[in-house]
Scaffold this active site. Structure first.
Site, PDB file in Angstrom:
ATOM      1  N   HIS A 123     -39.737  48.812  14.108  1.00 51.13           N
ATOM      2  CA  HIS A 123     -40.205  50.185  14.263  1.00 51.13           C
ATOM      3  C   HIS A 123     -40.166  50.960  12.949  1.00 51.13           C
ATOM      4  O   HIS A 123     -39.617  50.494  11.953  1.00 51.13           O
ATOM      5  CB  HIS A 123     -39.413  50.918  15.351  1.00 51.13           C
ATOM      6  CG  HIS A 123     -37.941  51.066  15.097  1.00 51.13           C
ATOM      7  ND1 HIS A 123     -37.410  51.822  14.072  1.00 51.13           N
ATOM      8  CD2 HIS A 123     -36.884  50.553  15.776  1.00 51.13           C
ATOM      9  CE1 HIS A 123     -36.103  51.784  14.129  1.00 51.13           C
ATOM     10  NE2 HIS A 123     -35.750  51.000  15.139  1.00 51.13           N
ATOM     11  N   CYS A 140     -32.248  46.915  15.485  1.00 45.73           N
ATOM     12  CA  CYS A 140     -33.683  46.758  15.268  1.00 45.73           C
ATOM     13  C   CYS A 140     -33.994  46.452  13.812  1.00 45.73           C
ATOM     14  O   CYS A 140     -33.109  46.407  12.965  1.00 45.73           O
ATOM     15  CB  CYS A 140     -34.408  48.040  15.679  1.00 45.73           C
ATOM     16  SG  CYS A 140     -34.273  48.424  17.445  1.00 45.73           S
TER      17      CYS A 140
END
Length: 165
Positions: A123, A140
């Site tokens: 992301h 992430c």
């Protein structure tokens, strides 16, 4: 005179809109056949077979060494997964979901009596209020918003991602 002014204003508005850089880009190049993440080097590569199409500097989970085992451990998983969802409405600009946890991850966590965690994505940074340097995610893989726009345009659901130590 008034009509000319209105036409000029409309032309300017359309011209600026055309120059705007919306977050959804188009990509017409070679298919991304796999993604490789090299955690130690903080690099991510988009590949077509064995050819690198793009490479990016990345941020990882706040405890980046080792494979993610449990919810909240701050680690980024290691192993072979797939991109299984494209999120156009992400709190982090755009995102691509990684298929962690797999069966082995779930079995390991179940045996320890702990949750595996999940929601592991590639992301951007948008809406993150913390520092955007170093490893800052909960597990992430993060890039800049502009880089995420390019990645999002190139990567499709089903693409294999290899996350290496």
């Amino acid at each position: 005179m008034r009509l000319t002014t209105i036409l000029l204003a409309l032309a300017l508005a359309f011209g600026l809109a055309a120059c705007g850089s919306g977050k959804f880009r188009t990509y017409n190049g070679p298919e991304v056949t796999s993604i490789q993440v090299h955690k130690a080097a903080r690099k991510m590569y988009l590949l077509h077979n064995d050819k690198v199409l793009e490479q990016y500097d990345i941020a990882l989970g706040f405890a980046p060494i080792g494979h993610k085992q449990f919810e909240g451990d701050g680690k980024t998983p290691e192993g072979a997964y797939q991109i299984n969802f494209r999120n156009p409405d992400s709190d982090y600009h755009l995102s691509l979901k990684i298929s962690y946890p797999d069966e082995n991850d779930r079995a390991f966590a179940d045996e320890a009596g702990k949750p595996t965690g999940g929601d592991i994505f590639i992301h951007g940074h948008s809406n993150w209020k913390g520092r955007n340097k170093g490893d800052w995610t909960a597990g992430c893989i993060a890039v800049t918003d502009r880089e995420m726009e390019v990645i999002y345009s190139m990567v499709r659901v089903g693409t294999i991602i290899y996350i290496l130590p």
